[in-house]
Design an enzyme around this catalytic site. Structure first.
Site, PDB file in Angstrom:
ATOM      1  N   GLY A  26       6.490   7.955  24.460  1.00  0.00           N
ATOM      2  CA  GLY A  26       6.940   7.434  22.951  1.00  0.00           C
ATOM      3  C   GLY A  26       7.480   8.563  21.998  1.00  0.00           C
ATOM      4  O   GLY A  26       7.957   7.851  21.128  1.00  0.00           O
ATOM      5  N   VAL A  30      12.413  13.295  29.017  1.00  0.00           N
ATOM      6  CA  VAL A  30      12.346  14.577  29.892  1.00  0.00           C
ATOM      7  C   VAL A  30      13.511  14.420  30.772  1.00  0.00           C
ATOM      8  O   VAL A  30      13.523  13.224  31.442  1.00  0.00           O
ATOM      9  CB  VAL A  30      10.991  14.671  30.640  1.00  0.00           C
ATOM     10  N   ASP A 138      -5.900  17.737  27.967  1.00  0.00           N
ATOM     11  CA  ASP A 138      -5.533  16.510  28.732  1.00  0.00           C
ATOM     12  C   ASP A 138      -5.369  16.985  30.198  1.00  0.00           C
ATOM     13  O   ASP A 138      -4.344  16.703  30.556  1.00  0.00           O
ATOM     14  CB  ASP A 138      -4.301  15.941  28.153  1.00  0.00           C
TER      15      ASP A 138
END
Length: 713
Positions: A26, A30, A138
């Protein structure tokens, strides 16, 4: 997997030529890119609609700063970034392996031992994150990439310093449901303990293929995380208790990442690459091969032929100074090699504070740590004799500014003993530097002790790209590495006319076999040679069927990296097929055992080694002195050790007085010493690595290794 570039994608970002898309989210895209040095990188570029937002640009700037501060072989390093560019970007080393999530989905849960190895390495990565005051926030299977030599933790995109104010809005949950800690599920600040909780979820998933708090709607998942006990059915008994502690609701009741590392006892041998099941190894190999099918790159001049005419080779072939970082499934670190002495540097050596005027009262001691009686005793003894000869020659010279004492310790090629003798030798306050150890495992085991005492350590023969979990501060490799020599070897095969070469990697050969074989395959492509890699199946009873299958692909070259016994078996199998193309065996497998076991089938095989033939012209003066001193011709590796000892002695003489460990290390690392074998100059960016990638080519003729000269780019 990669995707083709779209017409709207840029051709270059920050000096990287973009080759393909690795993914899009979003907030950005990459790309797979290649730097001007030839290195592959994952380049994350922020979308314009976010780059124009001051708050988001500040967050990305923090991401870059956070990622740069993490220093661990198990965390993918940043190789470049520009958070202030019109299109902000961040480049990290490219790891072509699958994520843990992909591996479990495709191959099922990992076996118990693989889970322990995974846990230890990720705990060490998180320790590095936490030691610099950061929280990852994360930790999940999608942010762990698998390589044969260990996992890599990626994506510090939402990491933040524990003392900073988060840029996310109040009440926002940051992270991935199913791997969030209870405090994160409540939208409370994350801490290092939160990462440990996430690690517990991740390891449970790796062991069972299930999330410990189930699946379903996000709200229900978060509720179970806060209130329910985890489902650990199927988790092996040897890790279940630890995971229960990691998944405690109270952050204070959880172990630290360092304690998780210490608690995960395993039976892994130092230097082994055999930690993953065959199915995952095949997935890694397949993914790597697919991702390395890159677009053609225009040619550029890299070097010159003997006659002075420039040789045109693809830009895929990186220059010698960065070859060791080309690509190695994420860097090729040795599993569980001891090191990490940085935390002990407070115990500084006395000689760091001794003024030059007092140097006359101190001994000048050069240490040698080697395998003198173990499995590599032939190499260790050769190196010890080479160093001793250099010291004796110096001490016998007129007008010498000091007399040098030599102190030798035998680690017997055993890691535990290597750590023990290193501690004892490093404790000698008169020790100025140490040369050694002989092998990779013993070198890794001794790094911490010498680093803690600020003693420069120079290895003559250990060639791994990394050791353990911490970067040593006073270490140098005076030998081209396992990820450096294959570039030179591939170039030589190119000049010999190779067009299609099979590469067989035998895991019994450990880290050296994997690093040599993997980077050989990569560099074959750089020289427009079609490469076909294979990994020996773990349960293969004989190599003949594997060899026959590879020969059926009609290649004109064959490379084997592994063990002497495996190399002999491959040589015999190839001979039986009638194959008479180019044949190369990795130098760690090219000992006398290979010649004996292979017999006549060894003839014609080539070796690209970092050691010169002791009878070669450049070292003839040394050979004469060695024969006079020891009554025999010098063996392999003796001239290299002699060179390194003379380099250290030269720097000691140039110091103008007794140097501190830091001063001597700087003199060694920043200078260039022209030895008999090669010029010893060290890479400015990659710390301990030797710039030179020169190799010495041998060919087996009539049952012996015949020296064919020096090869370089």
């Amino acid at each position: 997997m990669t995707e083709k570039l779209t017409p709207s994608d840029p051709a270059r970002i920050g000096g990287h030529r973009l080759l393909a898309r690795l993914g899009a989210g979003g907030m950005g895209v990459v790309y797979l890119g290649r730097a001007e040095s030839g290195e592959l990188a994952a380049v994350k570029v922020i979308l314009p609609e976010y780059a124009d937002q001051a708050e988001f640009r500040a967050r990305f700037r923090r991401e870059v700063a956070a990622a740069r501060r993490v220093d661990s072989p198990w965390a993918v390093p940043v190789t470049g970034a520009d958070p202030d560019a019109a299109a902000p970007w961040l480049a990290t080393a490219f790891v072509p392996g699958p994520s843990l999530a992909e591996a479990v989905a495709a191959c099922g849960p990992l076996p118990s031992r693989a889970v322990r190895v995974l846990g230890r390495m990720l705990a060490r990565a998180l320790t590095a994150v936490h030691d610099v005051g950061l929280v990852h926030r994360d930790v999940k299977p999608g942010n762990v990439l698998l390589a044969v030599d260990g996992p890599r933790l990626i994506d510090f995109g939402i990491a933040r310093a524990t003392e900073e104010t988060a840029l996310t809005s109040a009440g926002m949950i940051v992270g991935t449901p199913g791997f969030l800690a209870p405090e994160q599920a409540r939208a409370q600040p994350a801490s290092p303990a939160s990462d440990v909780f996430s690690l517990g979820c991740l390891l449970s998933y790796a062991a069972t293929g299930r999330l410990p708090f189930g699946t379903g709607a996000v709200d229900a998942l978060l509720y179970r995380t806060v209130h329910d006990e985890p489902d650990l059915d199927g988790v092996p008994d040897d890790t279940r208790t630890l995971l229960q502690r990691c998944l405690a609701k109270d952050p204070a009741a959880r172990p630290t990442a360092r304690q998780v590392d210490e608690a995960l006892v395993d039976d892994t041998r130092h230097g082994t690459v055999d930690w993953l099941p065959d199915t995952v190894v095949r997935l890694i190999a397949d993914r790597s091969s697919a991702m390395l099918a890159l677009p053609d790159i225009e040619a550029t001049a890299l070097g010159g032929r003997a006659g002075g005419h420039p040789t045109e080779v693809p830009t895929d072939a990186s220059p010698p100074t960065s070859r060791r970082r080309f690509l190695l499934l994420g860097g090729g670190a040795a599993l569980f090699a001891a090191g990490g002495g940085a935390a002990l540097r407070a115990a500084r050596r006395d000689d760091d504070t001794v003024p030059t005027a007092s140097s006359g009262a101190r001994r000048w001691v050069l240490g040698v740590q080697a395998d003198l009686t173990g499995p590599q005793k032939a190499i260790g003894q050769a190196q010890e004799r080479g160093v001793r000869l250099a010291v004796e020659q110096f001490n016998s010279s007129k007008g010498k500014p000091f007399t040098l004492a030599l102190k030798t310790v035998d680690d017997r090629g055993d890691a535990s003993r290597a750590a023990q003798v290193a501690r004892a030798l490093a404790a000698d306050r008169d020790l100025l530097a140490v040369i050694g150890s002989t092998g990779d495992e013993t070198t890794g085991a001794s790094l911490g002790s010498y680093d803690a005492h600020l003693v420069p350590q120079i290895t003559v023969s250990s060639a791994q790209s990394e050791y353990g979990t911490a970067e040593p501060g006073r270490f140098l490799q005076a030998v081209p590495g396992y990820t450096s020599l294959p570039g030179t070897a591939a170039y030589s095969l190119h000049t010999q006319g190779a067009r299609r070469v099979s590469v067989l990697i035998d895991r019994d050969g450990g880290i050296p076999a994997w690093q040599l074989g993997r980077t050989m395959f990569q560099y074959l492509g750089a020289f427009r040679i079609a490469g076909e890699p294979r990994v020996v199946p773990r349960l293969a009873e004989t190599l003949a069927p594997v060899v026959a299958e590879m020969v059926a692909h009609r290649m004109d070259g064959f490379v084997y990296t592994g063990t002497p016994a495996g190399g002999a078996a491959v040589a015999r199998a190839l001979a039986q097929t009638g194959f008479d193309g180019l044949r190369v065996i990795g130098y760690p497998a090219a000992g006398p055992e290979f010649l004996t076991a292979a017999g006549s089938a060894a003839d014609g095989w080539q070796v690209f080694a970092p050691y010169i033939d002791p009878s070669a012209a450049p070292v003839r003066v040394f050979a004469t002195a060695y024969r006079k001193r020891y009554g025999a011709a010098p063996p392999y590796w003796a001239a290299e050790a002699y060179d390194v000892a003379r380099m250290v002695i030269t720097r000691l003489t140039e110091a103008g007085g007794r140097p501190t460990g830091s001063r001597l290390y700087d003199l060694l690392r920043n200078g260039a010493y022209k030895g008999l074998v090669r010029t010893y100059a060290f890479d400015k960016d990659y710390r301990w690595w030797l710039k030179s990638s020169d190799a010495f080519r041998y060919e087996v003729k009539d049952g012996r290794y015949s020296y064919a000269g020096k090869v370089g780019l």
